[in-house]
Design an enzyme around this catalytic site. Structure first.
Site, PDB file in Angstrom:
ATOM      1  N   ASP A 160      -6.734  -3.876  -6.039  1.00  0.00           N
ATOM      2  CA  ASP A 160      -6.376  -2.568  -5.465  1.00  0.00           C
ATOM      3  C   ASP A 160      -4.912  -2.194  -5.750  1.00  0.00           C
ATOM      4  OD1 ASP A 160      -8.082  -4.373  -4.093  1.00  0.00           O
ATOM      5  OD2 ASP A 160      -8.248  -3.076  -2.355  1.00  0.00           O
ATOM      6  N   ASP A 198       0.783  -1.237   0.000  1.00  0.00           N
ATOM      7  CA  ASP A 198       0.000   0.000   0.000  1.00  0.00           C
ATOM      8  C   ASP A 198       0.817   1.291   0.000  1.00  0.00           C
ATOM      9  OD1 ASP A 198      -2.621  -1.068  -0.064  1.00  0.00           O
ATOM     10  OD2 ASP A 198      -2.391  -1.687   2.019  1.00  0.00           O
TER      11      ASP A 198
HETATM   12  N1  GLY Z   1      -7.474  -1.226  -0.553  1.00  0.00           N
HETATM   13  C1  GLY Z   1      -8.411  -1.690   0.392  1.00  0.00           C
HETATM   14  C2  GLY Z   1      -9.791  -1.289   0.130  1.00  0.00           C
HETATM   15  O1  GLY Z   1     -10.148  -0.790  -0.907  1.00  0.00           O
HETATM   16  O2  GLY Z   1     -10.599  -1.488   1.008  1.00  0.00           O
END
Ligand code: GLY
Length: 394
Positions: free
Chosen positions: A173, A114
């Site tokens: 994501d 992330d």
């Molecule tokens: N990247 C985690 C979410 O979208 O909840």
């Protein structure tokens, strides 16, 4: 009387009350008003932060703040920089600078994928607006940290660590974190980051999508062979469902990859995803998705304002790469989303909602977490959508 109220509630839940029926502010005025409002509302948000943490949500009258290692830690700083850009409010700038300070140690963090969300939404905006070399250095170090998670056999960045559920999981994501890698390569950094991004995007293109352009959430790989072990979900309604925010990450991700590479395959993919979303029979008339396109209980299922904000922002960029009626479709869908989010159905009043701008997002429904609450990233992508509209369409 009761019957009329019931029908009105039903219409609202299904999103079939057209906003066209109500008086709309011109977009230029709405954007201006929204950034002024955000500067005031974020004073309230700022007061609710536990020192050393970042704001995430507000639930049952309580502010929720998380550690800076949480994937959302960069959105508050990023939102402040975007508000500063539009208002030139020096107090907002001071808060934005302070918010960066506590994020700085993340630049060497390698515990998940992330880093792009955390460090590019924050330091990326800060560098864009100030040109300070120390901010650029943080972004460069963050890219190096993120790149340690690249697995050449799998041809992808590993999203989460191995656990009892997964061997080498890659989630849709993850496409979002490629923006920082591309940017670093294009701005004097090592070209290998862009190569990693392109390889990751190509692997995701091959394995994450269904023929209708909808995306699985998680693909689990065998880290020794690169073989796909399973196609599954974590935050969606089912392995075979279309989790709404995931569709948004995919749309934003391939639009952004087209920006950096001009590869027509990425543009084709982004358009396909956009048409999947916009033509879906379960997309409500106000165009703010339910938390999953296949959620049980539609039209009574919970919405996800964060998905709406993110999709609006992505569609505005995609509109830049398209022409004619397709461009009009993307722009006008994004407009509907912005008008919906700015209406009292989703938009908080000054001083309410814990200081967040938007209500009614859903973080992880199957985990019974963050259901129908404000979420910091909904605000971030909403502000980004407003700024993009102003920059490209006014
Ligand atoms: N990247 C985690 C979410 O979208 O909840």
């Amino acid at each position: 009387m009761k019957k009329i109220n019931f029908i009105a509630t039903l219409l609202m839940l299904s999103g079939s009350v057209s906003l066209a029926q109500t008086e709309k502010k011109p977009m230029a005025q709405l954007i201006n008003d929204e950034f002024k409002f955000a500067a005031e509302q974020y004073k309230v948000l700022g007061k609710n932060i536990t020192p050393g943490k970042t704001p995430q949500s507000f639930d049952k009258g309580k502010s929720i703040n998380y550690d800076v290692k949480w994937w959302c830690s960069g959105f508050y700083a990023g939102s402040l920089w975007n508000i500063y850009e539009q208002t030139k409010n020096e107090n907002v700038k001071k808060d934005a600078e302070a918010a960066l300070k506590i994020l700085e140690p993340n630049q060497t963090y390698t515990g998940n994928h992330d880093l792009g969300f955390m460090m590019y939404c924050s330091f990326g905006n800060a560098y864009r607006l100030t040109g300070k070399p120390e901010y650029k250095a943080v972004i460069q170090q963050s890219a190096a940290s993120l790149a340690t998670r690249y697995r050449p056999v799998v041809k992808s960045i590993q999203s989460w660590n191995k656990s009892k559920y997964w061997e080498c999981p890659v989630i849709i994501d993850n496409m979002m974190n490629l923006e920082m890698l591309n940017w670093v390569s294009d701005n004097g950094g090592d070209k290998k980051y862009k190569e990693i991004s392109v390889t990751h995007a190509n692997t995701t293109l091959k394995n994450h999508f269904r023929p209708d352009f909808s995306s699985y959430h998680v693909i689990d790989y065998n880290p020794q062979t690169g073989e796909v072990l399973k196609k599954a979900t974590w935050q969606g309604a089912a392995n075979c469902s279309a989790w709404s925010r995931g569709q948004g990450w995919a749309l934003y991700g391939y639009t952004m990859m087209y920006r950096f590479t001009k590869d027509p395959e990425y543009l084709k993919q982004a358009k396909g995803i956009a048409h999947f979303i916009l033509n879906h029979p379960n997309l409500p008339a106000d165009k703010i998705p339910f938390w999953d396109f296949d959620a049980q209980g539609i039209p009574f299922a919970k919405r996800d304002a964060s998905a709406g904000a993110l999709i609006a922002s992505a569609l505005l960029e995609l509109g830049q790469y398209t022409a004619g009626s397709e461009k009009t479709t993307f722009k006008s869908a994004a407009e509907t989303m912005i008008y919906s989010l700015s209406s009292e159905a989703y938009h908080a009043k000054l001083g309410e909602n814990g200081g967040f701008l938007l209500m009614h997002s859903t973080g992880a429904y199957p985990l019974n977490s963050e259901i129908d609450v404000p979420l910091i990233y909904a605000d971030y992508y909403y502000l980004e959508a407003l700024a993009r509209y102003k920059k490209w369409y006014l």
